[in-house]
Design a protein around this motif. Sequence first.
Motif: not given
Length: 242
Positions: A26-38
């Motif tokens: 969730l923290k990564k997503l909030e920092n705009h980390y691409p969901v595709q990479y996750l």
Amino acid sequence: MKPDFITDTDWKILKEKYPQNINEILKKLENHYPVQYLIGNVEFLNTIINVDERVLIPRFETELLVEKTIKKIKALNIQNPKIIDLGTGSGCIAIALKKNLSCTVTGIDISNQAIEVAKENALKNQVEIEYKIENMINTNLEGYDVIISNPPYVKETEPVGEETKYEPQNALFAKNNGLYFYEEILKNISKLSTMPKLVAFEIGMSEGEEIKSLALKYLSTKKIFIEKDLTNRNRYIFMEFE
């Protein structure tokens, strides 16, 4: 709790993939980390393409580039075309073409890490593609029926989404107001003893007329077509040769 910008399907995948550390995700997503990479992969024209920080994330605009190119190859009646994909990245274009056409395909990229991913994806999708670590601007294009490329085309001064900071920057930005790779590829094509039958580019939405002018400058064909994406923006250029 699911962020509003994540689809229910993607959220379900993430919870299943990261059951122990979903708060970290969730923290990564909030920092705009691409969901595709996750998630680790994307669907792309009847294929599944693995993605990570070594490669650009395939977009729907590129999927449409491949669909349009396939239709044009069939309309031009190019039998068993020999195709080269310049700046292949994850290999999505090359793999989708091979999966949907009777053809031979070569993929070129300057990044050995991108070529590693592309080879993994070809194996995953059970297609045979020749991959080479080369600079697209001086690759030998002699003998290819179709030249296709989604090169870096974002202007160096152009604002981009925050999520793109995690993607390979050399796959996004280009000198000369985004036109550098188009001009170099067109110059390369102009020196060929035999012209390809089709050239297909994905382009920036404001670059169409400039690239068309470059094509008219370097190439003999007048069959140059600017076409739109699904959001009605200029996104593709196709050049046909007799």
